[in-house]
Design a protein around this motif. Structure first.
Motif, PDB file in Angstrom:
ATOM      1  N   GLN A   1      -0.711   9.416 -49.251  1.00 64.68           N
ATOM      2  CA  GLN A   1       0.484  10.225 -48.629  1.00 64.68           C
ATOM      3  C   GLN A   1       0.793   9.963 -47.405  1.00 64.68           C
ATOM      4  O   GLN A   1       1.503  10.680 -46.670  1.00 64.68           O
ATOM      5  CB  GLN A   1      -0.276  11.809 -48.478  1.00 64.68           C
ATOM      6  N   THR A   2       0.568   8.839 -46.882  1.00 66.71           N
ATOM      7  CA  THR A   2       0.820   8.346 -45.486  1.00 66.71           C
ATOM      8  C   THR A   2       2.131   7.586 -45.710  1.00 66.71           C
ATOM      9  O   THR A   2       2.313   6.519 -46.255  1.00 66.71           O
ATOM     10  CB  THR A   2      -0.143   7.640 -44.696  1.00 66.71           C
ATOM     11  N   HIS A   3       3.354   7.855 -44.548  1.00 67.80           N
ATOM     12  CA  HIS A   3       4.291   6.857 -44.768  1.00 67.80           C
ATOM     13  C   HIS A   3       4.324   6.222 -43.264  1.00 67.80           C
ATOM     14  O   HIS A   3       4.096   6.794 -42.381  1.00 67.80           O
ATOM     15  CB  HIS A   3       5.618   7.951 -44.679  1.00 67.80           C
ATOM     16  N   PHE A   4       4.733   4.931 -43.389  1.00 70.82           N
ATOM     17  CA  PHE A   4       4.736   4.184 -42.296  1.00 70.82           C
ATOM     18  C   PHE A   4       6.111   3.757 -41.999  1.00 70.82           C
ATOM     19  O   PHE A   4       7.218   3.544 -42.924  1.00 70.82           O
ATOM     20  CB  PHE A   4       4.023   2.707 -42.489  1.00 70.82           C
ATOM     21  N   ALA A   5       6.446   3.583 -40.625  1.00 70.40           N
ATOM     22  CA  ALA A   5       7.627   2.961 -40.078  1.00 70.40           C
ATOM     23  C   ALA A   5       7.493   2.271 -38.794  1.00 70.40           C
ATOM     24  O   ALA A   5       6.284   2.797 -38.171  1.00 70.40           O
ATOM     25  CB  ALA A   5       8.723   4.078 -39.942  1.00 70.40           C
ATOM     26  N   ALA A   6       8.157   1.341 -38.449  1.00 69.68           N
ATOM     27  CA  ALA A   6       8.139   0.748 -37.124  1.00 69.68           C
ATOM     28  C   ALA A   6       9.533   0.307 -36.493  1.00 69.68           C
ATOM     29  O   ALA A   6      10.499   0.405 -37.457  1.00 69.68           O
ATOM     30  CB  ALA A   6       7.392  -0.626 -37.379  1.00 69.68           C
ATOM     31  N   LYS A   7       9.400   0.161 -35.294  1.00 68.07           N
ATOM     32  CA  LYS A   7      10.746  -0.308 -34.584  1.00 68.07           C
ATOM     33  C   LYS A   7      10.333  -1.300 -33.239  1.00 68.07           C
ATOM     34  O   LYS A   7       9.234  -0.801 -32.693  1.00 68.07           O
ATOM     35  CB  LYS A   7      11.401   0.761 -34.163  1.00 68.07           C
ATOM     36  N   ILE A   8      11.037  -2.371 -33.241  1.00 70.67           N
ATOM     37  CA  ILE A   8      10.791  -3.194 -31.839  1.00 70.67           C
ATOM     38  C   ILE A   8      12.656  -3.381 -31.551  1.00 70.67           C
ATOM     39  O   ILE A   8      13.454  -3.447 -32.438  1.00 70.67           O
ATOM     40  CB  ILE A   8      10.324  -4.513 -32.446  1.00 70.67           C
ATOM     41  N   GLU A   9      12.698  -3.354 -30.277  1.00 73.16           N
ATOM     42  CA  GLU A   9      14.112  -3.492 -29.736  1.00 73.16           C
ATOM     43  C   GLU A   9      13.973  -4.110 -28.333  1.00 73.16           C
ATOM     44  O   GLU A   9      12.950  -3.855 -27.677  1.00 73.16           O
ATOM     45  CB  GLU A   9      14.630  -2.085 -29.670  1.00 73.16           C
ATOM     46  N   ALA A  10      14.969  -4.908 -28.083  1.00 71.40           N
ATOM     47  CA  ALA A  10      15.134  -5.600 -26.637  1.00 71.40           C
ATOM     48  C   ALA A  10      16.560  -5.575 -26.313  1.00 71.40           C
ATOM     49  O   ALA A  10      17.531  -5.642 -27.214  1.00 71.40           O
ATOM     50  CB  ALA A  10      14.473  -6.939 -26.811  1.00 71.40           C
ATOM     51  N   ASP A  11      16.791  -5.901 -25.064  1.00 72.33           N
ATOM     52  CA  ASP A  11      17.968  -5.927 -24.487  1.00 72.33           C
ATOM     53  C   ASP A  11      17.981  -7.279 -23.335  1.00 72.33           C
ATOM     54  O   ASP A  11      16.741  -7.824 -23.326  1.00 72.33           O
ATOM     55  CB  ASP A  11      18.627  -4.904 -23.910  1.00 72.33           C
ATOM     56  N   PHE A  12      18.968  -7.416 -22.628  1.00 76.47           N
ATOM     57  CA  PHE A  12      18.876  -8.460 -21.517  1.00 76.47           C
ATOM     58  C   PHE A  12      18.954  -8.012 -20.338  1.00 76.47           C
ATOM     59  O   PHE A  12      19.400  -8.889 -19.589  1.00 76.47           O
ATOM     60  CB  PHE A  12      20.032  -9.591 -22.032  1.00 76.47           C
ATOM     61  N   ALA A  13      18.488  -6.828 -20.172  1.00 73.73           N
ATOM     62  CA  ALA A  13      18.718  -6.073 -18.698  1.00 73.73           C
ATOM     63  C   ALA A  13      17.654  -6.345 -17.698  1.00 73.73           C
ATOM     64  O   ALA A  13      17.192  -5.505 -16.913  1.00 73.73           O
ATOM     65  CB  ALA A  13      18.990  -4.669 -18.998  1.00 73.73           C
ATOM     66  N   PHE A  14      16.665  -7.582 -18.015  1.00 78.46           N
ATOM     67  CA  PHE A  14      15.679  -7.757 -17.113  1.00 78.46           C
ATOM     68  C   PHE A  14      16.222  -8.852 -16.186  1.00 78.46           C
ATOM     69  O   PHE A  14      16.742  -9.975 -16.645  1.00 78.46           O
ATOM     70  CB  PHE A  14      14.573  -8.249 -17.699  1.00 78.46           C
ATOM     71  N   SER A  15      16.284  -8.319 -14.880  1.00 78.44           N
ATOM     72  CA  SER A  15      16.685  -9.482 -13.847  1.00 78.44           C
ATOM     73  C   SER A  15      15.484  -9.997 -13.405  1.00 78.44           C
ATOM     74  O   SER A  15      14.512  -9.444 -12.685  1.00 78.44           O
ATOM     75  CB  SER A  15      17.511  -8.599 -12.731  1.00 78.44           C
ATOM     76  N   VAL A  16      15.780 -11.385 -13.177  1.00 79.48           N
ATOM     77  CA  VAL A  16      14.830 -12.403 -12.420  1.00 79.48           C
ATOM     78  C   VAL A  16      14.997 -12.331 -10.950  1.00 79.48           C
ATOM     79  O   VAL A  16      16.164 -12.397 -10.426  1.00 79.48           O
ATOM     80  CB  VAL A  16      15.012 -13.764 -12.808  1.00 79.48           C
ATOM     81  N   ALA A  17      14.077 -11.692 -10.152  1.00 75.01           N
ATOM     82  CA  ALA A  17      14.065 -11.525  -8.911  1.00 75.01           C
ATOM     83  C   ALA A  17      15.002 -12.648  -7.949  1.00 75.01           C
ATOM     84  O   ALA A  17      14.525 -13.573  -8.068  1.00 75.01           O
ATOM     85  CB  ALA A  17      12.776 -11.109  -8.317  1.00 75.01           C
ATOM     86  N   GLY A  18      15.900 -12.289  -7.212  1.00 77.88           N
ATOM     87  CA  GLY A  18      16.205 -13.223  -6.273  1.00 77.88           C
ATOM     88  C   GLY A  18      17.507 -14.214  -7.255  1.00 77.88           C
ATOM     89  O   GLY A  18      18.074 -14.837  -6.454  1.00 77.88           O
ATOM     90  N   THR A  19      17.626 -13.804  -8.199  1.00 80.25           N
ATOM     91  CA  THR A  19      18.505 -14.632  -8.971  1.00 80.25           C
ATOM     92  C   THR A  19      19.481 -14.077  -9.797  1.00 80.25           C
ATOM     93  O   THR A  19      19.451 -12.463  -9.949  1.00 80.25           O
ATOM     94  CB  THR A  19      18.087 -15.799  -9.694  1.00 80.25           C
ATOM     95  N   ALA A  20      20.438 -14.563 -10.294  1.00 79.14           N
ATOM     96  CA  ALA A  20      21.369 -13.819 -11.297  1.00 79.14           C
ATOM     97  C   ALA A  20      20.911 -13.950 -12.700  1.00 79.14           C
ATOM     98  O   ALA A  20      21.505 -13.551 -13.664  1.00 79.14           O
ATOM     99  CB  ALA A  20      23.009 -14.356 -11.083  1.00 79.14           C
ATOM    100  N   ALA A  21      19.818 -14.622 -13.000  1.00 80.33           N
ATOM    101  CA  ALA A  21      19.431 -15.042 -14.390  1.00 80.33           C
ATOM    102  C   ALA A  21      18.758 -13.513 -15.022  1.00 80.33           C
ATOM    103  O   ALA A  21      18.287 -12.785 -14.366  1.00 80.33           O
ATOM    104  CB  ALA A  21      18.317 -15.963 -14.315  1.00 80.33           C
ATOM    105  N   VAL A  22      18.808 -13.444 -16.179  1.00 80.90           N
ATOM    106  CA  VAL A  22      18.372 -12.514 -16.887  1.00 80.90           C
ATOM    107  C   VAL A  22      17.574 -12.779 -18.126  1.00 80.90           C
ATOM    108  O   VAL A  22      17.354 -14.137 -18.390  1.00 80.90           O
ATOM    109  CB  VAL A  22      19.577 -11.550 -17.531  1.00 80.90           C
TER     110      VAL A  22
END
Length: 447
Positions: free
Chosen positions: A117-138
């Protein structure tokens, strides 16, 4: 005689070769059919349970002055205060333009699995909005990573049935549920309550209309501030998970939700006593954020609003914080939270061609108890301790063309600052307003 014998041997050998070739061809056909059937089963299994999704999104923005805006300027909080130089120039009154696609997103849904009776589901999601400190790199930034277990139509008292769901992992803080569908990346923050956190959340829905929600959460990407800056160590040291509870009623396009968020943190583990000796302290501050969300949908019309009157709450993007109200001889400190209200309202109409208006208002009411001094005041780093109130208005227009979305928005955000912050953390002199004009265009292709 010898010739006849040789001919007979050739016929027998050739026949055996023909039979072997025929059998090999049949076997090859069977193997090919088996491989094709296996590929078809894999394809059906994938289509039934796995779905990739995402979009490529481009932002163009223009701002008339400098502001508190993390994630390379896309997540706009409020404009910065006037910063005059010796000639009377306002050094923050300089415009900015940016063109970025770092919000481009990738995700995977997993659904349709079941054990009894147990229904399973999952989700994984990412974007590129992590900024590396002091640079323009993501770099890739984890947004969602969770799984759910659901039990449908479970019998309860009185012959009634309920749908139950347990969620474990990182996703939106349940206080973020219910937001304005504007195009800007901050989607209503800092006037909205917004956060993603690792959590264990349980929902129980009765009669398809009433839902009780309870959550225990930990801080990760969105954290409290304190003596060591923004850090999740304050919540980790408290040994106490953040707690959330809410009641939701939904019926025929109407949704009403009332909730309460409770956070208890330890800003310090050690301190100096009256003899100057470093000792273990048990500093702690516990804060409460109640809120109310309302929404009504009818055909192409959406009307929604959310309001909160809370203590601190900087980890859920409130422009607030807390401070020290007393320094004890044993090295421990006592704390007092800032109180603030944050409210927004949103109206949208349309399906293919969509117009909307968003309005938000924030007010700082100061701390509950007087502060020892303003040096021991810790506020959201995306605002200034001199901020007393702020408001924003956003008219918006967007067009859906299949999987393609284009839109433009105009933002006006005004913030009131002042000087001579009193012992309740409120500016009392030289109150003045500064404003920022933002023009935003968004292009998106989704799949």
């Amino acid at each position: 005689m010898r010739f006849r014998l040789l001919l007979l041997l050739c016929l027998v050998f050739g026949g055996s070769l023909f039979v072997s070739a025929s059998e090999e061809a049949v076997n090859d056909s069977i193997k090919a059919a088996q491989k094709a059937a296996k590929r078809e089963r894999i394809r059906e299994e994938w289509n039934a349970h796995f779905k990739f999704y995402g979009f490529v999104r481009d932002y163009l923005t223009y701002d008339s002055r400098q502001g508190f805006a993390p994630i390379q300027g896309l997540y706009y909080f409020v404009p910065k205060d006037i910063k005059p130089n010796e000639y009377g120039q306002d050094l923050n009154a300089t415009p900015e333009f940016r063109y970025l696609c770092i919000v481009t997103r990738l995700g995977l849904f997993v659904t349709g699995y079941r054990y009894k009776q147990t229904h399973f589901a999952a989700k994984i999601e990412a974007d590129f909005a992590f900024s590396v400190a002091g640079t323009a790199a993501v770099a890739l930034r984890l947004r969602h990573a969770y799984f759910t277990m659901s039990w449908l139509e479970q019998p309860i008292a009185g012959g009634k049935k309920a749908d139950l769901q347990l969620l474990m992992g990182q996703t939106w803080h349940p206080i973020s549920t219910g937001y304005a569908d504007i195009m800007s990346f901050e989607t209503g923050s800092p006037f909205d309550l917004s956060n993603r956190s690792p959590q264990i959340t349980f929902d129980a829905t009765f009669d398809k209309r009433f839902t009780l929600t309870g959550s225990l959460l930990a801080q990760f990407q969105y954290s409290s501030t304190g003596p060591n800056g923004v850090s999740r160590e304050y919540q980790m040291n408290s040994l106490t998970p953040e707690a959330f509870m809410a009641f939701t009623y939904s019926h025929k396009g109407f949704v009403g939700r009332a909730g309460l968020n409770v956070l208890s943190i330890r800003p310090r583990k050690t301190g100096l006593d009256e003899k100057g000796v470093e000792v273990i302290v048990k500093d702690r501050i516990t804060t409460f954020v109640p809120y109310l969300f309302l929404e009504y949908r009818y055909k192409d019309l959406v009307v929604s609003a959310k309001t909160a009157y809370g203590q601190a709450g900087e980890h859920i993007n409130l422009m607030s914080g807390y401070g020290v109200s007393k320094i004890n001889p044993d090295g421990s400190w006592q704390y007092t939270p800032m109180q603030s209200s944050s409210t927004w309202a949103y109206v949208q109409y349309g399906n293919k061609y969509i117009g909307s208006v968003f309005g938000g208002y924030f007010k700082n009411f100061g701390t509950i108890d007087p502060l020892v001094d303003t040096e021991h005041l810790y506020v959201n780093p995306n605002c200034s301790p001199g901020l007393t109130q702020a408001w924003r208005i956003i008219p918006s227009f967007k067009v859906h063309l299949g999987n393609f979305l284009f839109g433009v928005e105009y933002h006006y955000t005004a913030a009131q600052y002042g000087t001579d912050i009193n012992n309740y953390g409120v500016a009392t002199q030289n109150l003045h307003w500064v404003g920022n004009h933002r023009v935003l265009a968004m292009f998106q292709y989704a799949w």
